[in-house]
Design a protein around this motif. Structure first.
Motif, short mmCIF file in Angstrom:
data_model
loop_
_atom_site.label_atom_id
_atom_site.label_comp_id
_atom_site.label_asym_id
_atom_site.label_seq_id
_atom_site.Cartn_x
_atom_site.Cartn_y
_atom_site.Cartn_z
N ILE A 1 -11.37 2.56 15.16
CA ILE A 1 -10.01 2.40 15.72
C ILE A 1 -9.34 3.76 15.86
N ALA A 2 -9.45 4.60 14.84
CA ALA A 2 -8.84 5.93 14.89
C ALA A 2 -9.47 6.78 16.00
N GLU A 3 -10.79 6.75 16.11
CA GLU A 3 -11.48 7.53 17.14
C GLU A 3 -11.09 7.08 18.55
N ALA A 4 -10.77 5.80 18.68
CA ALA A 4 -10.34 5.28 19.98
C ALA A 4 -8.89 5.64 20.28
N GLY A 5 -8.19 6.18 19.29
CA GLY A 5 -6.79 6.58 19.49
C GLY A 5 -5.82 5.42 19.52
N LEU A 6 -6.19 4.30 18.92
CA LEU A 6 -5.31 3.12 18.95
C LEU A 6 -4.22 3.24 17.90
N ASP A 7 -3.01 2.80 18.26
CA ASP A 7 -1.93 2.78 17.29
C ASP A 7 -1.58 1.35 16.88
N ARG A 8 -2.27 0.37 17.47
CA ARG A 8 -2.11 -1.03 17.08
C ARG A 8 -3.34 -1.79 17.56
N VAL A 9 -3.55 -2.95 16.96
CA VAL A 9 -4.66 -3.83 17.35
C VAL A 9 -4.05 -5.21 17.61
N ASP A 10 -4.02 -5.60 18.87
CA ASP A 10 -3.45 -6.90 19.22
C ASP A 10 -4.38 -8.03 18.83
N ALA A 11 -5.67 -7.87 19.08
CA ALA A 11 -6.64 -8.92 18.77
C ALA A 11 -7.97 -8.28 18.38
N LEU A 12 -8.66 -8.95 17.46
CA LEU A 12 -9.97 -8.48 17.00
C LEU A 12 -10.91 -9.67 16.98
N LYS A 13 -12.00 -9.59 17.71
CA LYS A 13 -13.07 -10.59 17.67
C LYS A 13 -14.21 -9.94 16.90
N ILE A 14 -14.57 -10.54 15.79
CA ILE A 14 -15.62 -9.95 14.96
C ILE A 14 -16.70 -10.99 14.69
N ASP A 15 -17.92 -10.62 14.99
CA ASP A 15 -19.08 -11.49 14.76
C ASP A 15 -20.25 -10.58 14.46
N ILE A 16 -20.45 -10.30 13.18
CA ILE A 16 -21.53 -9.39 12.79
C ILE A 16 -22.46 -10.05 11.77
N GLU A 17 -22.77 -11.30 12.07
CA GLU A 17 -23.81 -12.06 11.36
C GLU A 17 -23.70 -12.01 9.84
N GLY A 18 -22.55 -12.43 9.33
CA GLY A 18 -22.38 -12.55 7.89
C GLY A 18 -21.87 -11.31 7.19
N MET A 19 -21.70 -10.22 7.91
CA MET A 19 -21.22 -8.98 7.30
C MET A 19 -19.71 -8.78 7.53
N GLU A 20 -19.04 -9.79 8.05
CA GLU A 20 -17.61 -9.67 8.35
C GLU A 20 -16.78 -9.38 7.09
N GLU A 21 -17.07 -10.06 5.99
CA GLU A 21 -16.26 -9.92 4.79
C GLU A 21 -16.26 -8.49 4.24
N PRO A 22 -17.41 -7.84 4.05
CA PRO A 22 -17.34 -6.47 3.54
C PRO A 22 -16.68 -5.49 4.52
N VAL A 23 -16.89 -5.69 5.81
CA VAL A 23 -16.28 -4.80 6.81
C VAL A 23 -14.76 -4.99 6.80
N LEU A 24 -14.31 -6.24 6.80
CA LEU A 24 -12.87 -6.50 6.80
C LEU A 24 -12.22 -6.09 5.48
N ALA A 25 -12.92 -6.28 4.36
CA ALA A 25 -12.37 -5.88 3.06
C ALA A 25 -12.13 -4.38 3.03
N ALA A 26 -13.09 -3.61 3.51
CA ALA A 26 -12.93 -2.15 3.56
C ALA A 26 -11.79 -1.76 4.50
N PHE A 27 -11.70 -2.44 5.63
CA PHE A 27 -10.63 -2.16 6.59
C PHE A 27 -9.26 -2.40 5.97
N PHE A 28 -9.06 -3.58 5.39
CA PHE A 28 -7.75 -3.92 4.82
C PHE A 28 -7.41 -3.06 3.62
N ALA A 29 -8.40 -2.55 2.91
CA ALA A 29 -8.14 -1.68 1.76
C ALA A 29 -7.59 -0.32 2.20
N ARG A 30 -7.95 0.13 3.40
CA ARG A 30 -7.56 1.47 3.85
C ARG A 30 -6.56 1.51 5.00
#
Length: 110
Positions: A29-58
């Motif tokens: 998100i930072a590399e893309a220069g985004l200052d907000r995220v209106d919508a996120l579609k995430i489908d990474i075959e069962g790895m969503e929870e660790p990816v989202l947990a790390a995201f929300f932590a930081r």
């Protein structure tokens, strides 16, 4: 059978091994220069929870998506859905294969 369905595993698990680069969602998100995220579609075959947990932590509150679409069959509860509910999201719509979540009203004000 389904070339679109690939999961993370180890060489010991068998099957074809392909190395891929991975980066934290917040970094993408930072590399893309985004200052907000209106919508996120995430489908990474069962790895969503660790990816989202790390995201929300930081991630700062302003980068919390206004809507998240995640794969979960009707009636299925996944670790990612549980995490999103603990993080202040509620399921507002369900299809056969996906759940649409938005921040609770009090979360939208932050």
């Amino acid at each position: 059978g389904n070339r679109g369905e690939i999961s993370v595993g180890t060489a010991e698990a068998g099957g074809e091994v392909t190395e891929v680069a991975a980066r934290p969602l917040l970094d993408v998100i930072a590399e893309a220069g985004l200052d907000r995220v209106d919508a996120l579609k995430i489908d990474i075959e069962g790895m969503e929870e660790p990816v989202l947990a790390a995201f929300f932590a930081r991630a700062p509150a302003k980068l919390r998506p206004g809507m998240i679409i995640i794969e979960a069959r009707r009636g299925e509860e996944t670790p990612a859905l549980a995490l999103l509910e603990r993080t202040g999201y509620i399921a507002t719509q369900r299809t056969k294969l996906n759940v649409i979540l938005t921040p609770r009203d009090e979360e939208k004000e932050t």
